[in-house]
Motif scaffolding. Structure first.
Motif, PDB file in Angstrom:
ATOM      1  N   LEU A 197       0.869  -1.177   0.000  1.00 26.72           N
ATOM      2  CA  LEU A 197       0.000   0.000   0.000  1.00 26.72           C
ATOM      3  C   LEU A 197       0.903   1.223   0.000  1.00 26.72           C
ATOM      4  O   LEU A 197       1.613   1.477   0.965  1.00 26.72           O
ATOM      5  CB  LEU A 197      -0.915   0.002   1.226  1.00 26.72           C
ATOM      6  N   TYR A 198       0.880   1.977  -1.102  1.00 25.35           N
ATOM      7  CA  TYR A 198       1.852   3.047  -1.349  1.00 25.35           C
ATOM      8  C   TYR A 198       1.192   4.411  -1.187  1.00 25.35           C
ATOM      9  O   TYR A 198       0.248   4.750  -1.904  1.00 25.35           O
ATOM     10  CB  TYR A 198       2.402   2.894  -2.773  1.00 25.35           C
ATOM     11  N   PHE A 199       1.718   5.203  -0.238  1.00 21.64           N
ATOM     12  CA  PHE A 199       1.274   6.586  -0.037  1.00 21.64           C
ATOM     13  C   PHE A 199       2.335   7.524  -0.610  1.00 21.64           C
ATOM     14  O   PHE A 199       3.467   7.554  -0.130  1.00 21.64           O
ATOM     15  CB  PHE A 199       1.071   6.878   1.448  1.00 21.64           C
ATOM     16  N   HIS A 200       1.953   8.315  -1.604  1.00 23.73           N
ATOM     17  CA  HIS A 200       2.927   9.148  -2.303  1.00 23.73           C
ATOM     18  C   HIS A 200       3.127  10.499  -1.623  1.00 23.73           C
ATOM     19  O   HIS A 200       2.520  10.802  -0.578  1.00 23.73           O
ATOM     20  CB  HIS A 200       2.533   9.311  -3.767  1.00 23.73           C
ATOM     21  N   GLY A 201       3.987  11.326  -2.235  1.00 24.07           N
ATOM     22  CA  GLY A 201       4.329  12.632  -1.679  1.00 24.07           C
ATOM     23  C   GLY A 201       3.269  13.687  -1.932  1.00 24.07           C
ATOM     24  O   GLY A 201       2.131  13.383  -2.296  1.00 24.07           O
ATOM     25  N   ASN A 202       3.646  14.957  -1.761  1.00 27.04           N
ATOM     26  CA  ASN A 202       2.674  16.048  -1.756  1.00 27.04           C
ATOM     27  C   ASN A 202       2.398  16.636  -3.133  1.00 27.04           C
ATOM     28  O   ASN A 202       1.696  17.646  -3.240  1.00 27.04           O
ATOM     29  CB  ASN A 202       3.152  17.170  -0.835  1.00 27.04           C
ATOM     30  N   HIS A 247       0.324 -10.042   5.207  1.00 30.99           N
ATOM     31  CA  HIS A 247       0.790  -9.970   3.827  1.00 30.99           C
ATOM     32  C   HIS A 247       0.719  -8.548   3.274  1.00 30.99           C
ATOM     33  O   HIS A 247       0.966  -8.333   2.083  1.00 30.99           O
ATOM     34  CB  HIS A 247      -0.046 -10.888   2.930  1.00 30.99           C
ATOM     35  N   ILE A 248       0.390  -7.588   4.137  1.00 32.17           N
ATOM     36  CA  ILE A 248       0.301  -6.188   3.714  1.00 32.17           C
ATOM     37  C   ILE A 248       1.513  -5.418   4.218  1.00 32.17           C
ATOM     38  O   ILE A 248       1.854  -5.475   5.402  1.00 32.17           O
ATOM     39  CB  ILE A 248      -0.988  -5.523   4.244  1.00 32.17           C
ATOM     40  N   LEU A 249       2.174  -4.709   3.305  1.00 31.04           N
ATOM     41  CA  LEU A 249       3.282  -3.816   3.663  1.00 31.04           C
ATOM     42  C   LEU A 249       2.843  -2.388   3.355  1.00 31.04           C
ATOM     43  O   LEU A 249       2.292  -2.127   2.284  1.00 31.04           O
ATOM     44  CB  LEU A 249       4.549  -4.144   2.874  1.00 31.04           C
ATOM     45  N   VAL A 250       3.081  -1.484   4.283  1.00 32.04           N
ATOM     46  CA  VAL A 250       2.675  -0.092   4.107  1.00 32.04           C
ATOM     47  C   VAL A 250       3.917   0.739   3.806  1.00 32.04           C
ATOM     48  O   VAL A 250       4.897   0.704   4.564  1.00 32.04           O
ATOM     49  CB  VAL A 250       1.960   0.436   5.358  1.00 32.04           C
ATOM     50  N   TYR A 251       3.854   1.481   2.703  1.00 31.58           N
ATOM     51  CA  TYR A 251       4.995   2.271   2.228  1.00 31.58           C
ATOM     52  C   TYR A 251       4.589   3.740   2.169  1.00 31.58           C
ATOM     53  O   TYR A 251       3.584   4.091   1.547  1.00 31.58           O
ATOM     54  CB  TYR A 251       5.406   1.781   0.839  1.00 31.58           C
ATOM     55  N   GLY A 252       5.377   4.610   2.797  1.00 31.84           N
ATOM     56  CA  GLY A 252       5.098   6.037   2.782  1.00 31.84           C
ATOM     57  C   GLY A 252       6.273   6.829   2.259  1.00 31.84           C
ATOM     58  O   GLY A 252       7.397   6.692   2.761  1.00 31.84           O
ATOM     59  N   ARG A 253       6.023   7.651   1.239  1.00 35.42           N
ATOM     60  CA  ARG A 253       7.072   8.456   0.606  1.00 35.42           C
ATOM     61  C   ARG A 253       6.905   9.923   0.989  1.00 35.42           C
ATOM     62  O   ARG A 253       5.847  10.514   0.760  1.00 35.42           O
ATOM     63  CB  ARG A 253       6.969   8.277  -0.909  1.00 35.42           C
ATOM     64  N   SER A 254       7.913  10.532   1.620  1.00 41.06           N
ATOM     65  CA  SER A 254       7.910  11.952   1.959  1.00 41.06           C
ATOM     66  C   SER A 254       6.662  12.306   2.762  1.00 41.06           C
ATOM     67  O   SER A 254       6.469  11.775   3.854  1.00 41.06           O
ATOM     68  CB  SER A 254       8.028  12.781   0.680  1.00 41.06           C
ATOM     69  N   MET A 255       5.781  13.162   2.246  1.00 40.66           N
ATOM     70  CA  MET A 255       4.578  13.500   2.988  1.00 40.66           C
ATOM     71  C   MET A 255       3.757  12.260   3.321  1.00 40.66           C
ATOM     72  O   MET A 255       3.139  12.166   4.390  1.00 40.66           O
ATOM     73  CB  MET A 255       3.711  14.487   2.204  1.00 40.66           C
ATOM     74  N   GLY A 256       3.758  11.300   2.425  1.00 39.01           N
ATOM     75  CA  GLY A 256       3.000  10.080   2.658  1.00 39.01           C
ATOM     76  C   GLY A 256       3.502   9.249   3.815  1.00 39.01           C
ATOM     77  O   GLY A 256       2.796   8.349   4.292  1.00 39.01           O
ATOM     78  N   SER A 257       4.726   9.535   4.300  1.00 38.60           N
ATOM     79  CA  SER A 257       5.261   8.762   5.427  1.00 38.60           C
ATOM     80  C   SER A 257       4.425   8.962   6.684  1.00 38.60           C
ATOM     81  O   SER A 257       4.296   8.047   7.509  1.00 38.60           O
ATOM     82  CB  SER A 257       6.721   9.145   5.691  1.00 38.60           C
ATOM     83  N   GLY A 258       3.848  10.151   6.846  1.00 39.31           N
ATOM     84  CA  GLY A 258       2.994  10.388   8.005  1.00 39.31           C
ATOM     85  C   GLY A 258       1.740   9.537   7.953  1.00 39.31           C
ATOM     86  O   GLY A 258       1.348   8.916   8.952  1.00 39.31           O
ATOM     87  N   PHE A 259       1.101   9.480   6.785  1.00 44.25           N
ATOM     88  CA  PHE A 259      -0.103   8.664   6.626  1.00 44.25           C
ATOM     89  C   PHE A 259       0.217   7.180   6.808  1.00 44.25           C
ATOM     90  O   PHE A 259      -0.539   6.440   7.435  1.00 44.25           O
ATOM     91  CB  PHE A 259      -0.721   8.908   5.251  1.00 44.25           C
TER      92      PHE A 259
END
Length: 262
Positions: A73-78, A138-150
């Motif tokens: 599950l990928y949360f991207h930046g701003n 089996h779920i990995l959570v990935y947060g990039r930049s701003m998405g790291s908070g989410f």
């Protein structure tokens, strides 16, 4: 009161008011897409809509493998939208993992009025739907930049297999204070995104990737996060890496390979 001092005070209050009123435009740089926009990629994918409330839906792209080992599950930046961020899905599905990227409210095709509480609730809604189709381990959570908070908030409130943070901030306030240190951001900002508080509640192992030459969010943010729980948080330093170019470094891909093949 001297006239000069009065002008300084008035100027300070005016700038503070501007920061408060226009912070949405300063923080978020979304690419908006028409609802009939057609995504096109070489890999198999499905476009999803998560209907949160009347008039509010979250758009996502679900890249699928034939026999997935799990899901990222990928949360991207701003900035931008999942239209552009989707190119990074290949870094994960080539190792046999499904990938879901979602756009926040006001990004891409996602709709709804933004607010920290609402955006966090949206992401939990998405996660709940995923749990109906994937086992949590089996779920990995990935947060990039701003998405790291989410990503960190989701990992704190649930039990995914891993949390992976790419160029995270200690707290969003600390990022803003670097650029305008003389203002009381704790009261001015409507977005605090307290990664430093949420990461204390994360039970799974956390991996942090951060470039040593990141000028936007210096690596000291990640170093401070790691010190909160060094036994559960692994920090991978990408030597020479900046804020937006970690996928250009072999070390980044070596880490992704190692953790996904583990």
């Amino acid at each position: 009161m001297p006239v000069t001092l009065l002008y300084i005070i008035i100027g300070y209050l005016v700038v503070a008011a501007v920061i408060y009123l226009v912070q949405e435009k300063l923080i978020f740089k979304p690419e908006k897409l028409p609802q009939d926009f057609e995504y096109k990629y070489d890999a198999p994918f499905e476009e999803l809509f998560f209907h949160i409330a009347p008039g509010v839906h979250i758009n996502g792209l679900h890249f699928r493998c034939k026999e997935p080992k799990g899901l990222i599950l990928y949360f991207h930046g701003n900035s931008r939208s999942i239209k552009g961020w989707a190119k990074y899905a290949r870094d994960f599905y080539r190792y046999g993992y499904d990938v879901l990227l979602v756009d926040y409210r006001g990004f891409g095709k996602s709709t709804g009025k933004r607010g920290e509480k609402e955006m966090l609730s949206d992401m939990q809604f998405v996660y709940d739907r995923l749990r109906e189709r994937y086992e949590e381990h089996h779920i990995l959570v990935y947060g990039r930049s701003m998405g790291s908070g989410f990503a960190t908030k989701i990992a704190a409130d649930n039990t995914p297999r891993y949390l992976i943070l790419d160029a995270p901030y200690y707290s969003f306030i600390k990022v803003v204070e670097r650029f305008t240190p003389i203002f009381p951001h704790r009261w001015l900002l409507r977005y605090h995104l307290r990664t430093d508080q949420w990461i204390r509640k994360v039970n799974c192992h956390t991996y942090i990737l951060h470039g040593t030459r990141d000028q936007l969010i210096p690596i000291r943010h990640s170093e401070k996060l790691q010190r909160i729980n060094p036994h559960k948080i692994t920090l991978i330093r990408i030597q020479g890496g900046g804020h937006n170019n970690l996928p250009a470094f072999p070390e980044y891909h070596n880490f992704i390979r190692d953790i996904l093949q583990y």
